[in-house]
Design an enzyme around this catalytic site. Structure first.
Site: not given
Length: 373
Positions: A42, A125, A143
């Site tokens: 991520e 996020y 996101d």
């Protein structure tokens, strides 16, 4: 903004997850639910395309397979592994968070979004992604994909560039997210936003959730998401000094408080600052001024010349660099006692962590060499 009934929410979950089960992308970080793997992927995926990230992720995991290895890694090795991904503060924060996990948490990952956000560099996020994918917590991961998908599905007209809009989207998605499969739900939204509901050239006509897309049904797709115009990057002018010695080329490590901190580049002179302090400069005198500024800061004497290469342009988020190359070939080795850099032979270039702009500078210079020699 549209509000769905419980029955519509259930139907949407079923439709989305059935599509995801049949069409999910086969990505290396989806082979398990390890929070370390989710986290690294991520962070890498921020501002970077999936296809670009895959080889970086694989190499990174080969070098730093555990939180412990990441925490213990020399910074130079870490920056080298990240070379080309940009936004280097991401990997520095990852190492700080890894050390934080070991010292404050005994190497154990927090399971909740709130606790995950206490780790350095983990925002709402990333915390939502880890909590949902690794720990099955029903937390949204908002996101760019989620902003785009849900703003169109529900015609949410909140400006996604405003900080308060994230809370609104999280509140809306928390009502819709699957409580049984929150991680798959979030990843399905990611895949949906990367396939049928892309920012450019979307294919809503064949989207598996077309019937739920209110903006599509109303012919208002171009209105969502609502986004204020981004500020134009500030133009910055630099001279890059390509100084060749018998032992190699001169490089300087960027200071820790500068853009591209701790990365290696040809020495740079800020042309804008030079012109501010010497308003009388012109095309014939500016190179002399660059030489004088460089020697005053480093005690390295050079005779620079302008070489026939195009100006190298490189855009960062808030700045756009325009770099002119100046060249000097010295017959003797340098005294570097007053300079924060080193001479590096070409065969050792691969040991340095270079930003993309330095790669562009070297390629531009090499083309000039081919013309010269």
């Amino acid at each position: 903004m549209i509000e769905w009934s419980d029955a519509t929410i259930k139907e949407f979950q079923t439709t989305l997850l059935a599509w995801y089960d049949a069409n999910r992308r086969d990505l290396p970080w989806r082979q398990d639910h390890d929070p370390y793997h989710v986290w690294v992927s991520e962070i890498m995926l921020q501002q970077t395309q999936v296809n670009t990230v895959i080889p970086y992720y694989q190499r990174f995991m080969a070098s730093f397979p555990t939180v412990e290895k990441l925490a213990q890694a020399p910074e130079e090795q870490l920056l080298k592994a990240w070379e080309g991904l940009g936004y280097y503060s991401r990997v520095r924060n990852m190492q700080r968070a890894a050390r934080q996990l070991l010292t404050d948490n005994g190497g154990q990952w927090p399971h909740t979004k709130a606790e995950l956000q206490k780790l350095v560099g983990i925002g709402p996020y990333t915390a939502g992604a880890i909590a949902s994918i690794a720990f099955n917590q029903p937390e949204p991961a908002v996101d760019g994909n989620a902003f785009r998908v849900f703003s169109q599905l529900l015609e949410i007209d909140a400006d996604i560039t405003k900080p308060q809009s994230r809370s609104l989207f999280e509140e809306v998605i928390r009502k819709i997210i699957s409580k049984d499969r929150p991680g798959d739900f979030n990843q399905a939204i990611m895949d949906l936003g990367s396939s049928y509901m892309t920012a450019k050239n979307p294919d809503n006509e064949h989207s598996p959730v077309k019937k739920f897309n209110q903006a599509y049904l109303d012919g208002r797709l171009d209105e969502f998401p609502v986004r204020s115009k981004r500020l134009k990057p500030v133009d910055k002018q630099y001279f890059a000094l390509v100084i060749e010695t018998p032992g190699g080329f001169l490089f300087q490590q960027r200071a820790s408080n500068e853009l591209l901190a701790k990365l290696w580049l040809f020495p740079l002179v800020d042309a804008d600052q030079l012109k501010e302090s010497h308003p009388e400069l012109n095309a014939t005198t500016i190179i002399k001024a660059v030489e004088e500024k460089f020697v005053s800061e480093t005690e390295i004497q050079t005779e620079l010349q302008l070489i026939d290469t195009p100006i190298v342009n490189h855009t960062f988020t808030h700045q756009k660099w325009h770099v002119t190359l100046l060249y000097a070939k010295l017959q003797e080795e340098l005294d570097l006692s007053h300079f924060s850099g080193k001479v590096v032979p070409v065969k050792k270039f691969a040991t340095l962590a270079w930003p993309t702009v330095q790669k562009k500078l070297w390629q531009a210079f090499k083309k000039r060499q081919i013309q010269l020699f």
